[in-house]
Design an enzyme around this catalytic site. Structure first.
Site, PDB file in Angstrom:
ATOM      1  N   ALA A 142       4.941 -12.775 -11.739  1.00  0.00           N
ATOM      2  CA  ALA A 142       3.949 -13.433 -10.878  1.00  0.00           C
ATOM      3  C   ALA A 142       4.151 -12.950  -9.451  1.00  0.00           C
ATOM      4  O   ALA A 142       5.283 -12.849  -8.982  1.00  0.00           O
ATOM      5  CB  ALA A 142       4.130 -14.944 -10.941  1.00  0.00           C
ATOM      6  N   LYS A 143       3.055 -12.674  -8.783  1.00  0.00           N
ATOM      7  CA  LYS A 143       3.167 -12.268  -7.384  1.00  0.00           C
ATOM      8  C   LYS A 143       2.973 -13.528  -6.537  1.00  0.00           C
ATOM      9  O   LYS A 143       1.885 -13.784  -6.003  1.00  0.00           O
ATOM     10  CB  LYS A 143       2.122 -11.191  -7.076  1.00  0.00           C
ATOM     11  CG  LYS A 143       2.445 -10.395  -5.828  1.00  0.00           C
ATOM     12  CD  LYS A 143       1.575  -9.154  -5.748  1.00  0.00           C
ATOM     13  CE  LYS A 143       1.661  -8.480  -4.397  1.00  0.00           C
ATOM     14  NZ  LYS A 143       2.988  -7.997  -4.026  1.00  0.00           N
TER      15      LYS A 143
END
Ligand code: PPE
Length: 313
Positions: free
Chosen positions: A160-161
């Site tokens: 996940a960014k």
């Protein structure tokens, strides 16, 4: 080196184009306190047909995916975000720029159950030159293996960014900078090479091009995916496997990849010379930039051309 951002004219904020200086939030914004946001980094390149956003759909897909992992519903469709970014680039009259969409929990809820906080979406664009310096792109950078480890999937979601996860990158980057290095390379909790603070990593070892697998504690970089394709097209199929720290010292070539960093050669790891940027790095670097600039028809589907007003009327 990264520098203070030059102002553009407009920022897109929750559906409106607002003046750069007016794109503000409340100090009780949830994302400010707890890092509860997700974001993207994209680049638009100057091409013969005007500005083009590199792999726009892939970045928006990752944004949606990151948001979903934190139970955030983005109140705009992917198509709306795409159109907003195109219009933003037009309104700011950029021929090339960096693009930063961010989705975060806004003002209205404190505490760690944020599900009722509004979800705010913003898109900013600015000019951003060579992330690790022009000299770095040319001669290669000096990296240090960090004492900080990449957060394990047991505690966070590496793919996940998310904004909060970048505290780890910030610790590693400051440590490397204080030590006089350009960038940090982080290992994972099992001592395998993971990635840079904002880049994926590739090495050339005994003629083989290697990168950690996408299931490692890394961000599944869009540039990384592009390099895998480009390298295969150049006759260097990429092997995805774990990399030991010592292999960084044996490698004939090392380079970092990312939207901001593009393809940055590494010339030294932990004070051990890797050598000047090699042929594999150089040929991938050239082809990547040519693809971004729309010079190679085989990669043209990666480009989302910003339609110009003349074509619209
Ligand atoms: N790993 C991390 C941790 C990372 O932040 C990036 C992008 C990558 C790998 C490469 O991903 P991609 O851009 O999809 O190839 N880092 C972004 C943020 C940089 C910043 O300082 O802000 C970027 O390059 O836009």
């Amino acid at each position: 080196m990264t520098r203070i951002v030059d102002k553009a004219d407009f920022i897109w904020l929750n559906g409106e184009f607002v003046k750069w200086d007016d794109a503000n939030v409340h100090v009780l914004t949830h994302g400010l306190h707890y890092g509860s946001g997700v974001f993207e980094g994209m680049r638009a390149y100057e091409t013969e047909r005007g500005p083009a956003i590199f792999r726009h759909d892939d970045h928006l897909a990752r944004l949606t995916h990151s948001a979903r992992l934190f139970f955030m519903d983005i109140p705009f469709s992917r198509q709306e975000l795409r159109a907003a970014t195109q219009e933003l680039i037009r309104r700011n009259s950029f021929s090339a720029c960096y693009i930063r969409p961010i989705v975060f929990r806004g003002y209205g809820e404190m505490g760690l159950l944020p599900l009722k906080a509004p979800v705010v979406v913003a898109i900013a664009v600015w000019r951003w030159g060579a992330y690790l310096g022009d000299d770095g792109v040319e001669r290669g950078i000096r990296v240090k293996v960090s004492s900080w480890r990449r957060p394990s999937p047991a505690g966070l979601i590496p793919q996940a960014k998310a904004t909060g996860q970048y505290l780890n990158s910030i610790l590693a980057k400051i440590e490397a900078t204080h030590g006089g290095y350009d960038e940090a390379v982080l290992l994972d909790e099992r001592d395998q090479v993971a990635e840079g603070t904002g880049e994926n990593i590739f090495i050339v070892l005994d003629g083989e091009l290697i990168t950690p697998p996408r299931t490692a504690a890394i961000l599944d970089g869009v540039t990384r995916r592009s390099v895998i394709r480009i390298a295969a097209d150049l006759g260097h199929p990429v092997r995805e496997r774990e990399i030991a720290r010592s292999e960084l010292y044996e490698a004939q070539e090392v380079f970092l990849t990312g939207t901001a960093a593009e393809i940055t050669p590494v010339r030294e790891v932990d004070d051990r010379p890797v050598g000047p940027p090699g042929d594999v790095t150089r040929s991938i670097q050239r082809r990547y930039l040519a693809a971004c600039r729309g010079e190679l028809p085989e990669y043209i589907e990666w480009l989302d051309f910003v339609e110009q007003p003349a074509n619209v009327s």
